[in-house]
Write an enzyme that holds these catalytic residues in place. Structure first.
Site, PDB file in Angstrom:
ATOM      1  CE  LYS A 116      39.179  28.881  13.660  1.00  0.00           C
ATOM      2  NZ  LYS A 116      40.397  29.694  14.027  1.00  0.00           N
TER       3      LYS A 116
HETATM    4  C1  LIG Z   1      41.714  30.286  15.122  1.00  0.00           C
HETATM    5  C2  LIG Z   1      42.241  29.938  16.255  1.00  0.00           C
HETATM    6  C3  LIG Z   1      42.449  30.658  16.958  1.00  0.00           C
HETATM    7  C4  LIG Z   1      42.026  31.928  17.938  1.00  0.00           C
HETATM    8  O1  LIG Z   1      40.345  30.740  18.428  1.00  0.00           O
HETATM    9  P1  LIG Z   1      39.418  31.888  18.685  1.00  0.00           P
HETATM   10  O2  LIG Z   1      38.123  30.892  19.066  1.00  0.00           O
HETATM   11  O3  LIG Z   1      38.821  32.531  17.023  1.00  0.00           O
HETATM   12  O4  LIG Z   1      39.697  32.737  19.685  1.00  0.00           O
HETATM   13  C5  LIG Z   1      43.966  30.300  17.710  1.00  0.00           C
HETATM   14  N1  LIG Z   1      44.675  29.614  17.349  1.00  0.00           N
HETATM   15  C6  LIG Z   1      44.343  28.752  16.033  1.00  0.00           C
HETATM   16  C7  LIG Z   1      45.765  28.399  15.571  1.00  0.00           C
HETATM   17  C8  LIG Z   1      43.325  28.916  15.253  1.00  0.00           C
HETATM   18  O5  LIG Z   1      43.741  29.019  13.889  1.00  0.00           O
END
Ligand SMILES: *Cc1c(COP(=O)(O)O)cnc(C)c1O
Length: 466
Positions: A116
């Site tokens: 993120k």
């Molecule tokens: C947010 C997240 C995901 C999922 O990603 P999306 O963009 O919502 O599909 C997968 N793994 C981790 C560690 C995340 O923080």
């Protein structure tokens, strides 16, 4: 570059307006009216460039004419110097032992150790830049299943013009995730623990956005993956990863642990922008609505069951709407009706032509908690490697697919230390802990607890907004 809403009833906007708007006024999501195209020569040139240079080149046409390339370059550079790895997103072979064409693209070297950060470090700076240019402020309300929260808080703390209210499902995020959010001591940061699931939190945020009077009077902004700027920033590492593994005309596959469909949708966008893709593999845990939809053609909501990969404990994957818009040939009237039906009935059947297109670009698979634990355990016992459970979902699913003699890059979305309980349960050992994470244990936490109650949450937002 102009952006249009998937529901077809909101004004066309430029990038900076889309950034501040988040959700479109008709309840849809913004997408570019057309995609910039990169040539094989562009892709070839990426091999010699740094991550920030590629990011600036890929994002310039998407943010134009709102933001010029020099200002963008500065924000990009600042964003990615916060990363702990000089390559920002390093790529390595998954194993030395097995003859696999599998690689890990490590997206987790940012300030909060999840992917993120890649988008949110830039988003925080884009917001501050645009708000100061307009001489205004914003109240960002967001929902997190764990990782968005801390990444958004790190990206927005102490930034001028931003007040951030972050909702998380109480007791459904890991202790480290919670502490990463609640230990930040900054007057513009407010944590709220909601008695409910991540989808409940997301619905509360959506409801506040749908209330136009409320939204306007508090100048609400979004940092959830409904915000186009996040998807845009995430396209970059598809280009950089491909440039490390294949030539500019050679296809590559990506396997992406999927929750809200933001990360993998960025891969689809990269393909629209000229990146040769073999396939995108969506990997889910047992909350597998998208995998079931890919298999059966019926997208049906079931109750969220907590898993060891909580950032993927999601049933309503917001960004899937963007994909359906593209696959339907931008048929916003069909999509508006389909989304309404999905919301009221709890399921929709995908039309055969859309299902066919979905299956051309995407594969799908789901991994159970047990399969995830086995994958973590195997990688640890064979090569003393620690995978976080989200990445392990991706690895487990990727191994079921023939590589077609081209590489499959699994998106490694979190550092194993962030999910140490699941890793320790699978391996019997705690993964090595970065000192930033170890330090969280001693810091006091700040958080407000509320029920799954829109009025209470709106009251809270109003009480902390000046
Ligand atoms: C947010 C997240 C995901 C999922 O990603 P999306 O963009 O919502 O599909 C997968 N793994 C981790 C560690 C995340 O923080």
């Amino acid at each position: 570059m102009k952006y249009e809403s998937t529901r077809g009833k909101a004004p066309l906007l430029e990038f900076a307006d889309v950034l501040l708007a988040g959700l479109a006024s008709d309840g849809g999501l913004y997408v570019p009216t057309e995609f910039p195209k990169f040539t094989p020569a562009d892709l070839e040139s990426f091999r010699q460039k740094s991550y920030s240079e590629v990011a600036t080149q890929v994002l310039t046409p998407l943010v134009s004419p709102s933001i010029n390339s020099d200002d963008l370059a500065k924000m990009v550079e600042e964003s990615y110097t916060t990363f702990r790895h000089p390559e920002v997103v390093p790529v390595r072979p998954l194993t030395t032992e097995r003859n696999e064409n599998l690689f890990l693209a490590e997206l987790f070297w940012g300030p909060t150790f999840s992917f993120k950060d890649v988008a949110l470090q830039l988003l925080g700076r884009l917001f501050e830049y645009e708000l100061s240019r307009r001489d205004t402020s914003v109240t960002i309300v967001g929902a997190t299943s764990g990782d968005t929260g801390s990444a958004a808080i790190e990206a927005c703390r102490e930034r001028d013009g931003i007040n951030l209210i972050m909702l998380h499902p109480r007791g459904r995020v890991s202790e480290i995730q919670r502490r990463q959010m609640t230990t930040v001591e900054s007057a513009n940061i407010h944590n709220v623990a909601i008695d409910g699931t991540f989808d409940d939190c997301q619905d509360l945020v959506k409801a506040m956005f749908a209330d136009t009077a409320f939204r306007d009077s508090y100048r609400l902004g979004a940092v959830n993956s409904i915000n186009w700027a996040r998807v845009a920033a995430q396209t970059v590492y598809y280009f950089t990863t491909a440039s490390k593994l294949v030539g500019p005309n050679e296809p590559i596959s990506f396997c992406v642990p999927t929750g809200n469909f933001g990360n993998i949708f960025a891969g689809y966008i990269a393909a629209q922008m000229g990146l040769p893709l073999d396939r995108l593999i969506m990997a889910s845990n047992h909350n597998d609505i998208l995998t079931r939809a890919h298999l059966s053609g019926v997208m049906e909501i079931r109750e969220v069951q907590p898993s060891t990969s909580p950032a993927m404990d999601i049933q309503v994957s917001s960004n899937f709407e963007r994909l359906l818009f593209e696959l339907s040939g931008k048929d916003s009237s069909w999509l508006s009706e389909a989304m309404r039906e999905f919301r009221t009935e709890g399921f929709i059947a995908l039309p055969p032509n859309i299902l066919e297109l979905l299956r051309i670009s995407f594969e799908a698979g789901a991994a159970s908690d047990q399969q995830v634990a086995e994958t973590i355990s195997e990688l640890h016992s064979t090569q003393q490697d620690f995978l976080d459970p989200h990445t392990a979902v991706g690895v487990n699913v990727a191994r079921r697919f023939d590589s077609h003699n081209s590489p499959i890059a699994v998106m490694a979305t979190a550092h194993p230390a962030k999910f140490e309980t699941a890793v320790a349960d699978a391996t019997g050992l705690n993964p090595p802990q970065p000192e930033e994470i170890a330090a969280l244990a001693g810091i006091p936490e700040r958080c407000t607890e509320l029920g799954d109650d829109l009025n209470a949450v709106m009251e809270f937002v109003s009480s902390v907004s000046q």
